[in-house]
Motif scaffolding. Structure first.
Motif, PDB file in Angstrom:
ATOM      1  N   PRO A   1       0.832  -1.222   0.000  1.00  0.00           N
ATOM      2  CA  PRO A   1       0.000   0.000   0.000  1.00  0.00           C
ATOM      3  C   PRO A   1       0.856   1.257   0.000  1.00  0.00           C
ATOM      4  O   PRO A   1       1.999   1.273   0.451  1.00  0.00           O
ATOM      5  CB  PRO A   1      -0.792  -0.103   1.307  1.00  0.00           C
ATOM      6  CG  PRO A   1      -0.684  -1.519   1.733  1.00  0.00           C
ATOM      7  CD  PRO A   1       0.588  -2.059   1.159  1.00  0.00           C
ATOM      8  N   GLN A   2       0.269   2.314  -0.502  1.00  0.00           N
ATOM      9  CA  GLN A   2       0.979   3.597  -0.600  1.00  0.00           C
ATOM     10  C   GLN A   2       1.111   4.237   0.780  1.00  0.00           C
ATOM     11  O   GLN A   2       0.188   4.221   1.586  1.00  0.00           O
ATOM     12  CB  GLN A   2       0.224   4.525  -1.533  1.00  0.00           C
ATOM     13  CG  GLN A   2       0.920   5.832  -1.765  1.00  0.00           C
ATOM     14  CD  GLN A   2       0.194   6.704  -2.764  1.00  0.00           C
ATOM     15  OE1 GLN A   2      -0.808   6.304  -3.323  1.00  0.00           O
ATOM     16  NE2 GLN A   2       0.692   7.891  -2.980  1.00  0.00           N
ATOM     17  N   LEU A   3       2.263   4.837   1.026  1.00  0.00           N
ATOM     18  CA  LEU A   3       2.512   5.544   2.276  1.00  0.00           C
ATOM     19  C   LEU A   3       1.511   6.691   2.413  1.00  0.00           C
ATOM     20  O   LEU A   3       1.273   7.430   1.466  1.00  0.00           O
ATOM     21  CB  LEU A   3       3.943   6.096   2.298  1.00  0.00           C
ATOM     22  CG  LEU A   3       4.368   6.846   3.560  1.00  0.00           C
ATOM     23  CD1 LEU A   3       4.333   5.919   4.769  1.00  0.00           C
ATOM     24  CD2 LEU A   3       5.762   7.430   3.386  1.00  0.00           C
TER      25      LEU A   3
ATOM     26  N   SER B   1      -1.697   6.167   3.220  1.00  0.00           N
ATOM     27  CA  SER B   1      -3.054   5.653   3.025  1.00  0.00           C
ATOM     28  C   SER B   1      -3.547   5.012   4.323  1.00  0.00           C
ATOM     29  O   SER B   1      -2.795   4.862   5.282  1.00  0.00           O
ATOM     30  CB  SER B   1      -3.065   4.619   1.900  1.00  0.00           C
ATOM     31  OG  SER B   1      -2.292   3.484   2.264  1.00  0.00           O
TER      32      SER B   1
ATOM     33  N   LEU C   1       6.701  11.874   1.934  1.00  0.00           N
ATOM     34  CA  LEU C   1       5.458  12.205   1.236  1.00  0.00           C
ATOM     35  C   LEU C   1       5.547  13.555   0.544  1.00  0.00           C
ATOM     36  O   LEU C   1       5.092  13.715  -0.595  1.00  0.00           O
ATOM     37  CB  LEU C   1       4.283  12.191   2.218  1.00  0.00           C
ATOM     38  CG  LEU C   1       3.820  10.812   2.673  1.00  0.00           C
ATOM     39  CD1 LEU C   1       2.875  10.936   3.858  1.00  0.00           C
ATOM     40  CD2 LEU C   1       3.157  10.066   1.534  1.00  0.00           C
TER      41      LEU C   1
ATOM     42  N   TRP D   1      -3.619  12.859   3.843  1.00  0.00           N
ATOM     43  CA  TRP D   1      -2.837  11.678   4.183  1.00  0.00           C
ATOM     44  C   TRP D   1      -3.212  11.183   5.567  1.00  0.00           C
ATOM     45  O   TRP D   1      -3.562  11.959   6.460  1.00  0.00           O
ATOM     46  CB  TRP D   1      -1.342  11.991   4.176  1.00  0.00           C
ATOM     47  CG  TRP D   1      -0.796  12.400   2.847  1.00  0.00           C
ATOM     48  CD1 TRP D   1      -1.166  11.926   1.623  1.00  0.00           C
ATOM     49  CD2 TRP D   1       0.224  13.368   2.600  1.00  0.00           C
ATOM     50  NE1 TRP D   1      -0.432  12.523   0.638  1.00  0.00           N
ATOM     51  CE2 TRP D   1       0.424  13.416   1.207  1.00  0.00           C
ATOM     52  CE3 TRP D   1       0.981  14.182   3.415  1.00  0.00           C
ATOM     53  CZ2 TRP D   1       1.364  14.248   0.615  1.00  0.00           C
ATOM     54  CZ3 TRP D   1       1.908  15.016   2.825  1.00  0.00           C
ATOM     55  CH2 TRP D   1       2.098  15.049   1.440  1.00  0.00           C
TER      56      TRP D   1
ATOM     57  N   ARG E   1      -1.567   1.956   5.113  1.00  0.00           N
ATOM     58  CA  ARG E   1      -0.181   2.209   5.517  1.00  0.00           C
ATOM     59  C   ARG E   1      -0.004   3.668   5.929  1.00  0.00           C
ATOM     60  O   ARG E   1       0.559   4.482   5.197  1.00  0.00           O
ATOM     61  CB  ARG E   1       0.756   1.869   4.362  1.00  0.00           C
ATOM     62  CG  ARG E   1       2.221   1.952   4.735  1.00  0.00           C
ATOM     63  CD  ARG E   1       3.098   1.503   3.576  1.00  0.00           C
ATOM     64  NE  ARG E   1       4.465   1.904   3.806  1.00  0.00           N
ATOM     65  CZ  ARG E   1       5.291   2.280   2.847  1.00  0.00           C
ATOM     66  NH1 ARG E   1       4.899   2.305   1.603  1.00  0.00           N
ATOM     67  NH2 ARG E   1       6.512   2.623   3.144  1.00  0.00           N
TER      68      ARG E   1
ATOM     69  N   GLN F   1       7.732  13.275  -2.596  1.00  0.00           N
ATOM     70  CA  GLN F   1       7.039  12.560  -3.671  1.00  0.00           C
ATOM     71  C   GLN F   1       6.066  13.485  -4.371  1.00  0.00           C
ATOM     72  O   GLN F   1       5.897  13.415  -5.582  1.00  0.00           O
ATOM     73  CB  GLN F   1       6.292  11.351  -3.124  1.00  0.00           C
ATOM     74  CG  GLN F   1       7.171  10.204  -2.728  1.00  0.00           C
ATOM     75  CD  GLN F   1       6.396   9.080  -2.075  1.00  0.00           C
ATOM     76  OE1 GLN F   1       5.193   9.185  -1.837  1.00  0.00           O
ATOM     77  NE2 GLN F   1       7.082   7.996  -1.779  1.00  0.00           N
ATOM     78  N   GLN F   2       5.427  14.343  -3.622  1.00  0.00           N
ATOM     79  CA  GLN F   2       4.463  15.265  -4.203  1.00  0.00           C
ATOM     80  C   GLN F   2       5.165  16.259  -5.122  1.00  0.00           C
ATOM     81  O   GLN F   2       4.666  16.599  -6.183  1.00  0.00           O
ATOM     82  CB  GLN F   2       3.707  16.002  -3.103  1.00  0.00           C
ATOM     83  CG  GLN F   2       2.626  16.898  -3.639  1.00  0.00           C
ATOM     84  CD  GLN F   2       1.886  17.606  -2.535  1.00  0.00           C
ATOM     85  OE1 GLN F   2       2.357  17.700  -1.416  1.00  0.00           O
ATOM     86  NE2 GLN F   2       0.736  18.120  -2.843  1.00  0.00           N
TER      87      GLN F   2
END
Length: 90
Positions: A2-4, A6, A53, A33, A9, A56-57
């Protein structure tokens, strides 16, 4: 996996004060988030999941521009080349 950030996760951060926890929670809420925030006065702050996070954005690719002859994304009904393309070139 799963995506960090979420529900499956959530990001895990550790801060030293309640005030800092509230600051961190605001950032998570602004982006939608999920997170778990621990307040531990005797341990160093760890916000590495938040930094991951945010980076990544920033690395996310920009939306591609529409084709010149495609309908304009603004919804005017005109072709992109006759509507918003000239505005972008100014």
């Amino acid at each position: 996996m799963p995506q960090l950030g979420s529900k499956a996760r959530p990001a895990v951060v550790r801060v030293q004060t309640m005030e800092r926890a509230e600051e961190v929670l605001v950032v998570f809420e602004e982006h939608g988030w999920q997170c778990i925030v621990g307040i531990e006065e005797n341990r160093p702050e760890d916000i590495s999941d938040l930094n991951t996070l945010l980076s990544q954005q920033e690395d996310a690719p920009a939306k591609p521009k529409p084709d010149r002859n495609a309908p304009c994304p603004c919804g005017s009904g005109l072709k992109y080349k006759k509507c918003c393309l000239p505005k972008e070139r100014r």
